[in-house]
Design a protein around this motif. Structure first.
Motif, PDB file in Angstrom:
ATOM      1  N   TYR A 134      67.011 -12.431  69.662  1.00  0.00           N
ATOM      2  CA  TYR A 134      66.640 -11.123  70.891  1.00  0.00           C
ATOM      3  C   TYR A 134      64.745 -11.678  71.917  1.00  0.00           C
ATOM      4  CZ  TYR A 134      64.250  -6.954  71.909  1.00  0.00           C
ATOM      5  OH  TYR A 134      63.991  -5.350  72.815  1.00  0.00           O
ATOM      6  N   THR A 135      64.552 -12.360  70.381  1.00  0.00           N
ATOM      7  CA  THR A 135      63.061 -12.990  71.239  1.00  0.00           C
ATOM      8  C   THR A 135      62.864 -14.315  70.783  1.00  0.00           C
ATOM      9  OG1 THR A 135      60.524 -12.864  71.501  1.00  0.00           O
ATOM     10  CG2 THR A 135      61.357 -12.285  69.591  1.00  0.00           C
ATOM     11  N   ARG A 136      61.844 -14.976  71.445  1.00  0.00           N
ATOM     12  CA  ARG A 136      61.976 -16.356  71.078  1.00  0.00           C
ATOM     13  C   ARG A 136      61.282 -16.514  69.244  1.00  0.00           C
ATOM     14  NH1 ARG A 136      57.170 -18.776  73.587  1.00  0.00           N
ATOM     15  NH2 ARG A 136      56.333 -16.912  73.205  1.00  0.00           N
ATOM     16  N   PRO A 137      61.329 -17.778  69.070  1.00  0.00           N
ATOM     17  CA  PRO A 137      60.876 -17.403  67.253  1.00  0.00           C
ATOM     18  C   PRO A 137      60.070 -17.736  66.738  1.00  0.00           C
ATOM     19  CG  PRO A 137      63.048 -19.237  67.894  1.00  0.00           C
ATOM     20  CD  PRO A 137      62.924 -19.179  68.699  1.00  0.00           C
ATOM     21  N   ARG A 138      59.167 -18.162  67.888  1.00  0.00           N
ATOM     22  CA  ARG A 138      57.442 -17.702  67.898  1.00  0.00           C
ATOM     23  C   ARG A 138      56.930 -16.518  67.831  1.00  0.00           C
ATOM     24  NH1 ARG A 138      53.074 -21.778  68.932  1.00  0.00           N
ATOM     25  NH2 ARG A 138      51.404 -20.799  69.463  1.00  0.00           N
ATOM     26  N   GLU A 139      57.346 -16.217  69.156  1.00  0.00           N
ATOM     27  CA  GLU A 139      56.916 -14.397  68.844  1.00  0.00           C
ATOM     28  C   GLU A 139      57.580 -13.717  68.010  1.00  0.00           C
ATOM     29  OE1 GLU A 139      58.066 -13.731  73.024  1.00  0.00           O
ATOM     30  OE2 GLU A 139      56.529 -11.498  72.909  1.00  0.00           O
ATOM     31  N   ALA A 140      58.457 -13.881  67.455  1.00  0.00           N
ATOM     32  CA  ALA A 140      59.221 -13.900  66.384  1.00  0.00           C
ATOM     33  C   ALA A 140      58.436 -13.520  64.833  1.00  0.00           C
ATOM     34  CB  ALA A 140      60.595 -13.188  65.806  1.00  0.00           C
ATOM     35  N   TYR A 141      57.448 -14.936  65.353  1.00  0.00           N
ATOM     36  CA  TYR A 141      57.164 -15.796  63.699  1.00  0.00           C
ATOM     37  C   TYR A 141      55.248 -14.582  64.067  1.00  0.00           C
ATOM     38  CZ  TYR A 141      54.785 -18.611  60.836  1.00  0.00           C
ATOM     39  OH  TYR A 141      53.431 -19.257  59.674  1.00  0.00           O
ATOM     40  N   HIS A 142      54.948 -14.626  64.886  1.00  0.00           N
ATOM     41  CA  HIS A 142      53.657 -14.044  64.720  1.00  0.00           C
ATOM     42  C   HIS A 142      53.430 -12.665  65.172  1.00  0.00           C
ATOM     43  CE1 HIS A 142      51.722 -17.677  65.390  1.00  0.00           C
ATOM     44  NE2 HIS A 142      51.973 -18.471  66.143  1.00  0.00           N
ATOM     45  N   ALA A 143      55.095 -12.021  65.769  1.00  0.00           N
ATOM     46  CA  ALA A 143      54.688 -10.306  65.542  1.00  0.00           C
ATOM     47  C   ALA A 143      54.567  -9.531  64.631  1.00  0.00           C
ATOM     48  CB  ALA A 143      56.060  -9.941  65.869  1.00  0.00           C
ATOM     49  N   PRO A 144      53.970  -8.368  64.639  1.00  0.00           N
ATOM     50  CA  PRO A 144      53.665  -7.744  63.294  1.00  0.00           C
ATOM     51  C   PRO A 144      54.782  -7.679  61.940  1.00  0.00           C
ATOM     52  CG  PRO A 144      53.011  -6.304  65.006  1.00  0.00           C
ATOM     53  CD  PRO A 144      53.729  -7.462  65.304  1.00  0.00           C
ATOM     54  N   LYS A 145      55.019  -7.431  61.338  1.00  0.00           N
ATOM     55  CA  LYS A 145      56.439  -7.387  60.124  1.00  0.00           C
ATOM     56  C   LYS A 145      56.154  -6.641  59.002  1.00  0.00           C
ATOM     57  CE  LYS A 145      56.068 -12.307  60.400  1.00  0.00           C
ATOM     58  NZ  LYS A 145      55.116 -12.383  61.003  1.00  0.00           N
ATOM     59  N   LYS A 146      57.221  -6.747  58.594  1.00  0.00           N
ATOM     60  CA  LYS A 146      57.671  -5.414  57.558  1.00  0.00           C
ATOM     61  C   LYS A 146      58.758  -5.737  57.407  1.00  0.00           C
ATOM     62  CE  LYS A 146      60.341  -1.595  59.455  1.00  0.00           C
ATOM     63  NZ  LYS A 146      60.058  -0.051  60.295  1.00  0.00           N
ATOM     64  N   TYR A 147      58.861  -5.259  55.588  1.00  0.00           N
ATOM     65  CA  TYR A 147      60.013  -5.866  54.309  1.00  0.00           C
ATOM     66  C   TYR A 147      60.812  -4.790  54.130  1.00  0.00           C
ATOM     67  CZ  TYR A 147      56.695  -9.183  54.425  1.00  0.00           C
ATOM     68  OH  TYR A 147      56.136 -10.372  53.781  1.00  0.00           O
ATOM     69  N   VAL A 148      62.285  -4.733  54.546  1.00  0.00           N
ATOM     70  CA  VAL A 148      63.250  -3.685  54.186  1.00  0.00           C
ATOM     71  C   VAL A 148      63.844  -4.579  53.623  1.00  0.00           C
ATOM     72  CG1 VAL A 148      63.149  -2.529  56.307  1.00  0.00           C
ATOM     73  CG2 VAL A 148      64.144  -4.351  55.995  1.00  0.00           C
ATOM     74  N   PRO A 149      64.849  -4.035  53.135  1.00  0.00           N
ATOM     75  CA  PRO A 149      66.081  -4.266  51.228  1.00  0.00           C
ATOM     76  C   PRO A 149      67.059  -4.795  52.875  1.00  0.00           C
ATOM     77  CG  PRO A 149      65.273  -2.032  51.002  1.00  0.00           C
ATOM     78  CD  PRO A 149      64.552  -2.202  52.252  1.00  0.00           C
ATOM     79  N   LEU A 150      67.969  -5.735  52.575  1.00  0.00           N
ATOM     80  CA  LEU A 150      69.046  -6.354  53.084  1.00  0.00           C
ATOM     81  C   LEU A 150      69.733  -5.848  53.389  1.00  0.00           C
ATOM     82  CD1 LEU A 150      69.474 -10.005  50.926  1.00  0.00           C
ATOM     83  CD2 LEU A 150      69.159  -9.255  53.969  1.00  0.00           C
ATOM     84  N   ASN A 151      70.569  -4.825  53.339  1.00  0.00           N
ATOM     85  CA  ASN A 151      71.091  -4.134  53.082  1.00  0.00           C
ATOM     86  C   ASN A 151      70.835  -2.236  54.224  1.00  0.00           C
ATOM     87  OD1 ASN A 151      69.868  -1.811  51.788  1.00  0.00           O
ATOM     88  ND2 ASN A 151      71.996  -1.474  49.379  1.00  0.00           N
TER      89      ASN A 151
END
Ligand SMILES: Cc1ncc(COP(=O)(O)O)c(C=O)c1O
Length: 496
Positions: free
Chosen positions: A407-424
């Motif tokens: 969807y996007t470059r690894p670097r951009e995804a690495y720095h983007a705001p994140k959240k944690y969700v259960p795998l499912n």
């Protein structure tokens, strides 16, 4: 002038220093072994005497001009390279250095999707855009291997602005792509060819092995001498040739990620390992290949097991195969490679390199003895005798290897705001971390890729098979991009 490979410039000088009774008022704090510890009871003080930091006369790895320079010259000569850099951070460091010195942010690099995690991390650090080539997926063995030349050619034609092509020579399982042809074609488009030769350090030392990176004309390669040549773990080299290598940029990249206190033990082990493989490799490697061949013949007589021959891979259009690897398909016993891996260690004191669902892998080197191979064959007979009478259903790998969409470059995804969700709950979300099983450390999903149900099924399958899953997040969760804040964030922090 012909080089004298009997010399070990760095090790010789280090030994001289260790024997010189110099009073240490420098680091390391063990003061050449004067601080007693439990490990010393086993190794003795001698090992610590060889662990010097950077005393006078021992040169400096950040800018070698003395004995490290001389040792590196010998290393380059042994590998048919113009220049060699000693690395104390493994080929992990070699791959980071190669990619970061070649690709700036938003520049493209063509690479197989089954790369080691260090290549993915190099994409994050450099900001490069990956153009992934799908490797051969061998469903019979449940593993991914070489790239077809035609696929690489197409990627080059579709992306003539790419800076480099990255090739694994060989894959973890010993399989190679047609490196010479790839080099020839990539160079026509002025693309560099960078080689992950973590598992191919022994290639230049026998004509019975696949071609090495330098002989194939590649621009750069990184070889884990610790894996197949016999230096200490984590010692590796970066080798180069040709006019496309920017040595100033490469040196500054290496120095950026290298410790300022590189281990003298690791560097000395590279120096002496080069001497050994240079003289013994051409004699001993053919013997090892013959011993491996004989073991494969014996294993093929054991019910439920199949030792995989070179012809299997050539039949799948691989270019070549490193016959010092022994791959055994164990799924006919009705148990997984992971089960056999555990059983060989727990019951027979045999440590294998890795297991996959259907196979196990043993890695041989010039240090492997006939006795070691007999132990493996005998233990496999015992495992077969135990499981064959149970008439279990042969195991099939459920891994789909459906590589996710970026969807996007690894670097951009690495720095983007994140959240944690259960795998499912992660289906259709964008991954913000790499998730892999280790070994081999090949990411199933990387930052910036869309998490599909297939990926989650693969992870679930591996988890239930008892393999080690590596990611930043534990306990059945995964780190994803928080799309809600991402747009706002991008306005503020567009970094390149
Ligand atoms: C294919 C491949 N590339 C690179 C590496 C990294 O090498 P090192 O362990 O020397 O850092 C590995 C390690 O297992 C690997 O399997």
């Amino acid at each position: 002038m012909e080089k004298d490979h009997r010399l070990t410039p760095f090790y010789t000088k280090l030994l001289e220093y260790a024997n010189s009774h110099t009073v240490s008022h420098d680091v390391p704090g063990h003061k050449l072994g004067q601080v007693h510890n439990d490990m010393m009871d086993f190794t003795g003080q001698q090992m610590y005497k060889l662990d010097a930091n950077a005393p006078r006369g021992l040169d400096n790895l950040n800018r070698p001009t003395g004995v490290i320079y001389e040792a590196a010259e010998l290393m380059a000569d042994a590998f048919g390279a113009e220049k060699a850099y000693f690395l104390t951070g493994g080929t992990t460091m070699g791959i980071l250095s190669m990619i970061m010195s070649v690709c700036r942010a938003k520049e493209k690099i063509i690479l197989p999707r089954n790369v080691h995690k260090s290549a993915i991390n190099a994409l994050i650090l450099s900001g490069a855009v990956p153009v992934f080539v799908k490797p051969d997926i061998d469903n019979e063995l449940g593993i991914a291997n070489h790239m077809a030349f035609e696929d690489v050619k197409q990627a080059i034609l579709d992306n003539p602005d790419a800076k480099a092509v990255f090739v694994i020579n060989p894959t973890y399982f010993g399989v190679t792509s047609d490196l010479e042809r790839i080099v020839e074609f990539a160079h026509e488009y002025e693309m560099m060819v960078i080689v992950d030769e973590a598992h191919g350090s022994h290639f230049p030392f026998s004509d019975q092995l696949p071609i090495g990176s330098m002989a194939a004309g590649a621009d750069m390669g990184s070889c884990s001498l610790h894996k197949t040549v016999g230096s200490l773990t984590q010692s590796s080299i970066l080798i180069t040739q040709g006019p496309m290598v920017d040595h100033i940029r490469l040196r500054s990249t290496i120095n950026m990620i290298q410790s300022t206190s590189p281990s003298s033990l690791l560097m000395a082990s590279l120096d002496v390992a080069r001497k050994t493989i240079y003289f013994d490799g051409p004699i001993e490697i053919p013997k090892i290949i013959e011993m491996a061949e004989e073991s494969r013949r014996k294993i093929n007589l054991i019910p439920g097991l199949e030792a995989i021959e070179k012809s299997h891979f050539i039949g799948r259009d691989a270019f070549n195969y490193d016959q010092t690897k022994i791959i055994v398909k164990v799924s006919g016993l009705g148990i997984t490679g992971f089960d056999v891996y555990k059983e060989l260690f727990d019951e027979h004191h045999i440590q294998l390199e890795l297991a996959e669902t259907q196979i196990i892998l043993a890695v041989l080197s010039i240090g492997t003895t006939q006795k070691d191979l007999d132990a493996l064959v005998d233990a496999l007979k015992i495992v077969s005798d135990k499981y064959m009478p149970m008439n279990l259903t042969p195991i099939k790998s459920k891994v789909k290897y459906s590589f996710p969409q970026a969807y996007t470059r690894p670097r951009e995804a690495y720095h983007a705001p994140k959240k944690y969700v259960p795998l499912n709950q992660a289906v259709d979300e964008i991954a913000a971390e790499s998730v892999m099983i280790y070994p081999p450390g090949i990411p199933i999903v990387i930052p910036g890729e869309i998490i599909s149900q297939d990926i989650l099924d693969d992870l679930d399958f591996y988890q239930r098979s008892g393999s080690m899953i590596l990611s930043d997040t534990e306990g059945g969760y995964i780190k994803i991009i928080d799309k809600e804040y991402w747009e706002k964030w991008s306005e503020l922090y567009a970094d390149e």
